[in-house]
Design an enzyme around this catalytic site. Structure first.
Site, mmCIF file in Angstrom:
data_model
loop_
_atom_site.group_PDB
_atom_site.id
_atom_site.type_symbol
_atom_site.label_atom_id
_atom_site.label_comp_id
_atom_site.label_asym_id
_atom_site.label_seq_id
_atom_site.Cartn_x
_atom_site.Cartn_y
_atom_site.Cartn_z
ATOM 1 N N HIS A 208 0.848 -1.194 0.000
ATOM 2 C CA HIS A 208 0.000 0.000 0.000
ATOM 3 C C HIS A 208 0.887 1.248 0.000
ATOM 4 O O HIS A 208 2.094 1.169 0.227
ATOM 5 C CB HIS A 208 -0.930 0.010 1.229
ATOM 6 C CG HIS A 208 -0.208 0.030 2.535
ATOM 7 N ND1 HIS A 208 -0.043 -1.077 3.324
ATOM 8 C CD2 HIS A 208 0.433 1.042 3.184
ATOM 9 C CE1 HIS A 208 0.646 -0.758 4.402
ATOM 10 N NE2 HIS A 208 0.952 0.511 4.340
HETATM 11 C C1 T46 Z 1 2.674 0.819 7.008
HETATM 12 C C2 T46 Z 1 3.480 -0.411 7.203
HETATM 13 C C3 T46 Z 1 4.946 -0.139 7.315
HETATM 14 C C4 T46 Z 1 -4.645 -0.829 13.416
HETATM 15 O O1 T46 Z 1 -5.735 -1.161 13.920
HETATM 16 N N1 T46 Z 1 -4.019 0.309 13.833
HETATM 17 C C5 T46 Z 1 -2.829 0.696 13.333
HETATM 18 O O2 T46 Z 1 -2.286 1.742 13.741
HETATM 19 C C6 T46 Z 1 -2.222 -0.113 12.299
HETATM 20 C C7 T46 Z 1 -0.892 0.279 11.689
HETATM 21 C C8 T46 Z 1 -2.872 -1.245 11.893
HETATM 22 N N2 T46 Z 1 -4.058 -1.589 12.442
HETATM 23 C C9 T46 Z 1 -4.702 -2.853 12.004
HETATM 24 C C10 T46 Z 1 -5.212 -2.834 10.569
HETATM 25 C C11 T46 Z 1 -5.062 -4.278 10.144
HETATM 26 O O3 T46 Z 1 -6.213 -5.003 10.507
HETATM 27 O O4 T46 Z 1 -3.730 -3.887 12.068
HETATM 28 C C12 T46 Z 1 -3.896 -4.796 10.992
HETATM 29 C C13 T46 Z 1 -2.597 -4.942 10.203
HETATM 30 O O5 T46 Z 1 -2.344 -3.716 9.494
HETATM 31 P P1 T46 Z 1 -1.824 -3.695 7.970
HETATM 32 O O6 T46 Z 1 -2.410 -4.824 7.226
HETATM 33 O O7 T46 Z 1 -2.062 -2.325 7.435
HETATM 34 O O8 T46 Z 1 -0.255 -3.966 8.202
HETATM 35 P P2 T46 Z 1 0.939 -3.781 7.154
HETATM 36 O O9 T46 Z 1 2.110 -4.470 7.717
HETATM 37 O O10 T46 Z 1 0.522 -4.125 5.776
HETATM 38 O O11 T46 Z 1 1.231 -2.182 7.163
HETATM 39 C C14 T46 Z 1 1.646 -1.509 8.333
HETATM 40 C C15 T46 Z 1 0.895 -0.173 8.477
HETATM 41 O O12 T46 Z 1 -0.526 -0.406 8.420
HETATM 42 C C16 T46 Z 1 1.248 0.810 7.403
HETATM 43 O O13 T46 Z 1 0.818 2.106 7.780
HETATM 44 O O14 T46 Z 1 3.137 1.775 6.428
HETATM 45 O O15 T46 Z 1 3.037 -1.229 8.284
#
Ligand code: T46
Length: 134
Positions: free
Chosen positions: A49
């Protein structure tokens, strides 16, 4: 590409090491949120993303991982393998994190609170939004 590595000052003595991160010194934005990834499984690739407004500092405080960056014009592969270095990411950069070593811990200092509407999770959409911005 609005992304660069910052080398932090280490405060070391016979007890061990310490790194301090402060707004306007090591980190160019006020930090509103901190989150971290750990227990990442082998062969996992995550991210996929870009953010519309969020700016970040990513630090691998234990172990190492690689980060693929893409701003629509240029791509880069970054290795984060020391707690002494941070990766600053400006807005509008597609990222994928991969090759996490066992026990790797990747911390993110973020300029904004969590907001799903700030995410662009479709690569074609990302390219279109980047073209519009330029
Ligand atoms: C990024 C990279 C480096 C939350 O509820 N609160 C939060 O602050 C975050 C970051 C995530 N979440 C929840 C949303 C999803 O259900 O945690 C779950 C995993 O998040 P995500 O799939 O977005 O994780 P990554 O590793 O793809 O991305 C994360 C960050 O979301 C993003 O901002 O830049 O790490």
């Amino acid at each position: 590409m609005d992304a660069y590595i910052v080398t932090f000052q280490e405060h070391g003595d016979e007890r061990g090491m310490l790194v301090a991160l402060e707004y306007e010194k090591e980190c160019p934005f006020p930090i509103k949120r901190v989150y971290y990834m750990y227990d990442t499984r082998e062969n996992v690739r995550r991210g996929y993303h870009a953010h519309r407004n969020l700016r970040q500092m990513l630090i691998c405080v234990n172990g190492s991982c690689k980060i693929h960056l893409d701003d629509g014009e240029e791509t880069r592969e970054i290795i984060l393998d020391t707690p002494q270095k941070g990766l600053y990411l400006g807005k509008g950069i597609w990222r994928e994190m991969y090759d996490f070593t066992p026990h790797a811990v990747l911390i993110s200092l973020a300029s904004e609170l969590y907001d799903e509407s700030d995410y662009i999770r479709n690569y074609q959409q990302f390219i279109e939004e980047r073209k519009r911005d330029l």
